[in-house]
Design a protein around this motif. Structure first.
Motif, PDB file in Angstrom:
ATOM      1  N   LYS A  40       0.818  -1.229   0.000  1.00  0.00           N
ATOM      2  CA  LYS A  40       0.000   0.000   0.000  1.00  0.00           C
ATOM      3  C   LYS A  40       0.851   1.279   0.000  1.00  0.00           C
ATOM      4  O   LYS A  40       0.422   2.312  -0.484  1.00  0.00           O
ATOM      5  CB  LYS A  40      -0.977   0.004   1.172  1.00  0.00           C
ATOM      6  CG  LYS A  40      -0.360   0.133   2.546  1.00  0.00           C
ATOM      7  CD  LYS A  40      -1.467   0.212   3.595  1.00  0.00           C
ATOM      8  CE  LYS A  40      -0.953   0.070   5.009  1.00  0.00           C
ATOM      9  NZ  LYS A  40       0.138   0.941   5.409  1.00  0.00           N
ATOM     10  N   ASP A  41       2.058   1.194   0.555  1.00  0.00           N
ATOM     11  CA  ASP A  41       2.889   2.397   0.655  1.00  0.00           C
ATOM     12  C   ASP A  41       3.895   2.481  -0.487  1.00  0.00           C
ATOM     13  O   ASP A  41       4.177   1.482  -1.142  1.00  0.00           O
ATOM     14  CB  ASP A  41       3.663   2.396   1.983  1.00  0.00           C
ATOM     15  CG  ASP A  41       2.747   2.578   3.177  1.00  0.00           C
ATOM     16  OD1 ASP A  41       1.707   3.239   3.021  1.00  0.00           O
ATOM     17  OD2 ASP A  41       3.073   2.054   4.255  1.00  0.00           O
ATOM     18  N   ALA A  42       4.469   3.676  -0.646  1.00  0.00           N
ATOM     19  CA  ALA A  42       5.635   3.813  -1.533  1.00  0.00           C
ATOM     20  C   ALA A  42       6.853   3.359  -0.724  1.00  0.00           C
ATOM     21  O   ALA A  42       6.897   3.525   0.495  1.00  0.00           O
ATOM     22  CB  ALA A  42       5.793   5.256  -1.950  1.00  0.00           C
ATOM     23  N   THR A 127       3.735  -1.050  -5.775  1.00  0.00           N
ATOM     24  CA  THR A 127       3.634  -0.250  -4.556  1.00  0.00           C
ATOM     25  C   THR A 127       2.467   0.726  -4.714  1.00  0.00           C
ATOM     26  O   THR A 127       1.850   0.823  -5.778  1.00  0.00           O
ATOM     27  CB  THR A 127       4.943   0.531  -4.307  1.00  0.00           C
ATOM     28  OG1 THR A 127       5.223   1.314  -5.460  1.00  0.00           O
ATOM     29  CG2 THR A 127       6.094  -0.419  -4.044  1.00  0.00           C
ATOM     30  N   ARG A 128       2.158   1.444  -3.654  1.00  0.00           N
ATOM     31  CA  ARG A 128       1.010   2.384  -3.620  1.00  0.00           C
ATOM     32  C   ARG A 128      -0.255   1.712  -4.150  1.00  0.00           C
ATOM     33  O   ARG A 128      -1.054   2.310  -4.863  1.00  0.00           O
ATOM     34  CB  ARG A 128       1.346   3.666  -4.403  1.00  0.00           C
ATOM     35  CG  ARG A 128       2.450   4.488  -3.703  1.00  0.00           C
ATOM     36  CD  ARG A 128       2.676   5.833  -4.349  1.00  0.00           C
ATOM     37  NE  ARG A 128       3.285   5.719  -5.648  1.00  0.00           N
ATOM     38  CZ  ARG A 128       2.752   6.173  -6.775  1.00  0.00           C
ATOM     39  NH1 ARG A 128       1.570   6.758  -6.773  1.00  0.00           N
ATOM     40  NH2 ARG A 128       3.386   6.031  -7.910  1.00  0.00           N
ATOM     41  N   LYS A 130      -3.256  -0.447  -2.549  1.00  0.00           N
ATOM     42  CA  LYS A 130      -3.829  -0.879  -1.266  1.00  0.00           C
ATOM     43  C   LYS A 130      -4.926  -1.909  -1.493  1.00  0.00           C
ATOM     44  O   LYS A 130      -5.933  -1.621  -2.164  1.00  0.00           O
ATOM     45  CB  LYS A 130      -4.396   0.335  -0.526  1.00  0.00           C
ATOM     46  CG  LYS A 130      -4.954  -0.028   0.825  1.00  0.00           C
ATOM     47  CD  LYS A 130      -5.366   1.185   1.607  1.00  0.00           C
ATOM     48  CE  LYS A 130      -5.910   0.741   2.951  1.00  0.00           C
ATOM     49  NZ  LYS A 130      -6.242   1.842   3.814  1.00  0.00           N
ATOM     50  N   GLN A 150      -2.361   2.577  -8.161  1.00  0.00           N
ATOM     51  CA  GLN A 150      -1.564   3.810  -8.127  1.00  0.00           C
ATOM     52  C   GLN A 150      -2.320   4.992  -8.713  1.00  0.00           C
ATOM     53  O   GLN A 150      -2.077   6.135  -8.342  1.00  0.00           O
ATOM     54  CB  GLN A 150      -0.263   3.591  -8.910  1.00  0.00           C
ATOM     55  CG  GLN A 150       0.686   2.646  -8.209  1.00  0.00           C
ATOM     56  CD  GLN A 150       1.859   2.205  -9.067  1.00  0.00           C
ATOM     57  OE1 GLN A 150       1.979   2.599 -10.225  1.00  0.00           O
ATOM     58  NE2 GLN A 150       2.708   1.376  -8.505  1.00  0.00           N
TER      59      GLN A 150
END
Ligand SMILES: Cc1cc2nc3c(=O)[nH]c(=O)nc-3n(C[C@H](O)[C@H](O)[C@H](O)COP(=O)(O)OP(=O)(O)OC[C@H]3O[C@@H](n4cnc5c(N)ncnc54)[C@H](O)[C@@H]3O)c2cc1C
Length: 402
Positions: A40-42, A127-128, A130, A150
């Motif tokens: 979910k995060d960078a 990434t990014r 969720k 994203q």
């Protein structure tokens, strides 16, 4: 290194690029499985942690082919235990099976390094992205996930098997109605970074077994730590179980009182602090069992795999990831149905075979001893003056006997 997000399916979807998810994905990719790893995060991103890896965790890094010789890693020979004015150095044992050193590295770049290592083995990392819910078929089997990508748009990723490695909140497991056992310990810990040259040549991880709760007349049902890092900072923290009589401890106040008592020459004060004090939960003792059901495996903190002995969870997450990957890779050689299920059920069986004695004893001790008196009884004068006993404790705490 990131690929553009399109609707992508895979043989396996892994949720979360922490140590559990990246290790699972890496071992799967090495076995020739097509894996999508969703985070979910960078990256890099921060994670509240002590940043310490026991020799068993280092062993897992070596099994993953991670280069631990470069910058950013710091080795320690053992643990320096501080208890009631005494100090004792307990070196990691040379077992022949595990390294005789521990490592520290900030989770800020450790997790990014593992995720990129998995990516270079063929894992498709997004990434990014969720995950919002597991996708289930009419029979309730997990067959993929829905996510927000994203570009902020909802997307579906379908897979034959899903691995939930989404950390302590375990949202994916909860979304399928898979509650954790409340009989296993749940600790809370907090840490803060300081920049100091007082530990430049220090070869040990430091542990305090005699901290007092700030808000109750009791020993902290946990311990304090100081882990020197390679970049000239130290990770200072403390953690504890809910106290059997007093309930949750005020960790912030206990931390403040403790730091004020540490030697002035260590320069651990507001002027050298480089982060706020941040805390998070440590789900311990294998709180979701068996760790496979209905098309989904749980690995790492989402399965409550933090050791009730030491509060370590990184090495456990990576080791479980390897076990899970072996089971899934075998399962995918079989057509869907009972023989595939049999292979997937091997994952919880193997976790039980390797760990259940250690965790059962740790859970009992956590409830009966640590939650009442902290770690002080284990580090009393008799124990600390017996090198054989302290060596045995290092083996037990580091899970270095199996
Ligand atoms: C204060 C503190 C100190 C600690 N110190 C140590 C230590 O020194 N040594 C040690 O071994 N262990 C330590 N631990 C425990 C350790 O941090 C964990 O056991 C470990 O991080 C577990 O790894 P994991 O991959 O299971 O979960 P995590 O590291 O939490 O990774 C989960 C990942 O999933 C991602 N994610 C979550 N939800 C979603 C979603 N919906 N979609 C996509 N991605 C998602 C998260 O962003 C995260 O990247 C400590 C814990 C705390 C709180």
């Amino acid at each position: 290194m990131q690929i553009q997000q399109e609707a992508q399916d895979a043989q396996v979807v892994v949720i979360g690029a922490g140590p559990a998810g990246s290790a699972t994905a890496l071992h799967l990719a090495r076995a020739g499985v097509d894996v999508l790893l969703l985070e979910k995060d960078a990256l890099p991103r921060d994670k509240v942690c002590g940043d310490g890896l026991t020799p068993r965790g280092v062993h897992q890094l070596l099994r993953m082919g991670v280069d631990i010789s470069g910058e950013g890693w710091r080795r320690s020979h053992g643990v320096r235990v501080h208890c009631e004015g005494r100090e004792i150095d307990v070196d990691w044992p040379a077992t022949g099976r595990y390294p005789d050193f521990s490592l520290t590295r900030t989770r800020h770049d450790f997790d990014e390094l593992l995720a990129h290592h998995a990516q270079s083995a063929g894992v498709r990392l997004l990434t990014r992205t969720k995950v919002t819910a597991p996708l289930r078929d009419a029979a309730g089997r997990v067959v993929g996930v829905t996510a927000v990508g994203q570009d902020g748009e909802p997307v579906e990723h379908r897979a034959a098997v899903v691995v939930a490695a989404d950390g302590a909140p375990a949202r994916t497991a909860l979304a399928t109605g898979w509650a954790r056992s409340t009989r296993t310990p749940m600790a809370t810990a907090a840490r803060r970074y300081y920049r100091t040259d007082a530990f430049t040549d220090d070869g040990y991880l430091h542990l305090w077994a005699d901290l007092r709760c700030a808000d109750a007349d009791a020993w902290l049902p946990g311990y304090g730590w100081l882990f020197p890092l390679a970049d000239g900072r130290v990770n200072l923290g403390l953690g504890g179980l809910p106290h059997r009589r007093h309930g949750n401890t005020d960790l912030r106040a206990t931390f403040r009182d403790w730091v004020a008592r540490l030697p002035e020459g260590w320069k651990l004060d507001e002027a050298t602090a480089e982060s706020p004090l941040r805390s998070a939960a440590l789900p311990m003792g294998l709180n979701r069992r068996p760790q496979y059901r209905d098309g989904m495996l749980v690995v790492g903190d989402s399965a409550g795999m933090v050791s009730p002995w030491s509060g370590e969870g990184i090495g456990e997450a990576m080791e479980a990831g390897e076990i899970a990957a072996q089971a899934v890779a075998l399962a995918l050689t079989r057509p869907s149905g009972s023989r595939r299920e049999q292979a997937l059920h091997h994952y919880p069986s193997e976790v039980t075979r390797r760990w259940s004695r250690h965790y059962q004893l740790g859970n009992a001790l956590a409830g009966q001893v640590f939650a009442r008196f902290g770690y002080r009884p284990l580090f009393n004068r008799a124990v600390m003056s017996s090198p054989a006993t302290t060596r045995l404790l290092a083996r037990i705490f580091g899970h270095l006997r199996a």
